[in-house]
Scaffold this motif. Structure first.
Motif, short mmCIF file in Angstrom:
data_model
loop_
_atom_site.label_atom_id
_atom_site.label_comp_id
_atom_site.label_asym_id
_atom_site.label_seq_id
_atom_site.Cartn_x
_atom_site.Cartn_y
_atom_site.Cartn_z
N SER A 1 1.81 9.45 -5.87
CA SER A 1 2.18 10.83 -5.56
C SER A 1 3.28 11.32 -6.51
CB SER A 1 2.62 10.97 -4.11
OG SER A 1 3.82 10.26 -3.88
N VAL A 2 4.22 10.46 -6.87
CA VAL A 2 5.24 10.84 -7.85
C VAL A 2 4.59 11.13 -9.19
CG1 VAL A 2 7.21 9.96 -9.19
CG2 VAL A 2 7.16 9.66 -6.72
N GLN A 3 3.65 10.30 -9.58
CA GLN A 3 2.95 10.50 -10.85
C GLN A 3 2.19 11.82 -10.85
OE1 GLN A 3 3.28 8.46 -13.43
NE2 GLN A 3 1.99 9.70 -14.74
N ASP B 1 0.83 -1.21 0.00
CA ASP B 1 0.00 0.00 0.00
C ASP B 1 0.86 1.25 0.00
OD1 ASP B 1 -2.24 -1.60 0.05
OD2 ASP B 1 -2.55 -1.39 2.22
N PHE B 2 1.93 1.24 0.80
CA PHE B 2 2.82 2.39 0.85
C PHE B 2 3.47 2.65 -0.51
CE2 PHE B 2 7.20 3.93 1.24
CZ PHE B 2 6.96 5.18 1.78
N VAL B 3 3.93 1.59 -1.16
CA VAL B 3 4.59 1.73 -2.46
C VAL B 3 3.62 2.28 -3.49
CG1 VAL B 3 5.64 0.42 -4.35
CG2 VAL B 3 6.37 0.00 -2.02
N GLU B 4 2.38 1.79 -3.47
CA GLU B 4 1.39 2.28 -4.42
C GLU B 4 1.09 3.77 -4.19
OE1 GLU B 4 -2.08 -0.17 -4.34
OE2 GLU B 4 -0.94 -1.99 -4.78
N LYS B 5 0.94 4.18 -2.93
CA LYS B 5 0.67 5.59 -2.62
C LYS B 5 1.84 6.46 -3.05
CE LYS B 5 -2.40 4.82 1.30
NZ LYS B 5 -2.55 4.95 2.75
N LYS C 1 11.14 8.92 -8.99
CA LYS C 1 11.67 8.16 -7.86
C LYS C 1 10.66 7.10 -7.44
CE LYS C 1 14.56 11.83 -6.08
NZ LYS C 1 14.89 12.67 -4.95
N LYS C 2 10.19 6.38 -8.40
CA LYS C 2 9.22 5.34 -8.10
C LYS C 2 9.93 4.15 -7.47
CE LYS C 2 5.81 6.56 -11.53
NZ LYS C 2 4.98 6.10 -12.62
N ILE C 3 9.19 3.43 -6.66
CA ILE C 3 9.72 2.27 -5.95
C ILE C 3 9.22 1.01 -6.63
CG2 ILE C 3 9.82 1.07 -3.75
CD1 ILE C 3 9.20 3.76 -2.41
N ASP C 4 10.11 0.08 -6.89
CA ASP C 4 9.72 -1.19 -7.47
C ASP C 4 9.57 -2.22 -6.36
OD1 ASP C 4 9.88 -0.16 -10.04
OD2 ASP C 4 12.01 -0.64 -10.19
N LEU C 5 8.51 -3.00 -6.45
CA LEU C 5 8.30 -4.06 -5.46
C LEU C 5 9.26 -5.21 -5.72
CD1 LEU C 5 4.42 -4.24 -5.26
CD2 LEU C 5 5.99 -3.50 -3.49
N PRO C 6 9.78 -5.82 -4.66
CA PRO C 6 10.65 -6.98 -4.86
C PRO C 6 9.84 -8.18 -5.32
CG PRO C 6 10.31 -6.60 -2.52
CD PRO C 6 9.67 -5.46 -3.26
N GLN C 7 10.50 -9.05 -6.06
CA GLN C 7 9.83 -10.26 -6.53
C GLN C 7 9.61 -11.20 -5.36
OE1 GLN C 7 8.71 -10.62 -9.58
NE2 GLN C 7 9.55 -8.62 -10.16
N GLN C 8 8.44 -11.82 -5.31
CA GLN C 8 8.11 -12.67 -4.17
C GLN C 8 8.03 -14.13 -4.62
OE1 GLN C 8 4.56 -11.21 -2.42
NE2 GLN C 8 5.47 -9.28 -1.79
N GLU C 9 8.96 -14.92 -4.13
CA GLU C 9 8.95 -16.36 -4.34
C GLU C 9 9.10 -17.04 -3.00
OE1 GLU C 9 11.89 -17.60 -7.05
OE2 GLU C 9 11.42 -16.09 -8.53
N ARG C 10 8.35 -16.60 -2.02
CA ARG C 10 8.59 -17.06 -0.67
C ARG C 10 7.91 -18.38 -0.33
NH1 ARG C 10 4.23 -14.81 2.41
NH2 ARG C 10 2.98 -13.66 0.95
#
Length: 126
Positions: free
Chosen positions: A25-27, A17-21, A41-50
């Motif tokens: 806001s950058v957009q 949620d934080f990354v999306e917000k 300065k967008k943030i990319d989510l890490p890949q999840q293979e947990r």
């Protein structure tokens, strides 16, 4: 699902949620001020293979006792000279020497915004 897994899922969803917000806001800032003035300065989510890795790590984990070194230092600090309220600042230092650990704790307290260091309340070994 255990409490730990539920907690982990809650942390991951709040991070998402934080990354999306942040990206929204950058957009919006880029649209409002133009792309030249606002750097992306967008943030990319890490890949999840947990799911696969958690089963593998459970089988390969070492359950022995881990040795810890260092000290836990509790300092009494204040933000102002004439303040009536003393606060306890706790710092965990990896240093073996008590003196070095105390110096690290004082530096950390000053960096955290406590310019007045009253005294050392306690020093405990790990």
């Amino acid at each position: 699902m255990t409490d730990l897994q539920a907690f982990e899922e809650a942390l991951l969803s709040s991070r998402d949620d934080f990354v999306e917000k942040h990206n929204r806001s950058v957009q919006r800032a880029q649209e409002q001020f133009g792309k030249r003035r606002v750097s992306a300065k967008k943030i990319d989510l890490p890949q999840q293979e947990r799911n696969n890795t958690t089963q593998e790590t459970k089988d390969n984990t070492y359950t022995g006792v881990a040795y810890k070194t260092g000290h836990i230092i509790k300092l009494v600090v204040r933000k102002k000279q004439m303040s009536l309220l003393d606060e306890v600042f706790e710092y965990q230092s990896p240093k073996i020497s008590e003196l070095e650990a105390r110096i690290d704790a004082e530096k950390a307290a000053k960096a955290a915004g406590y310019p007045i260091i009253g005294y050392v309340q306690s020093i405990e070994k790990l």
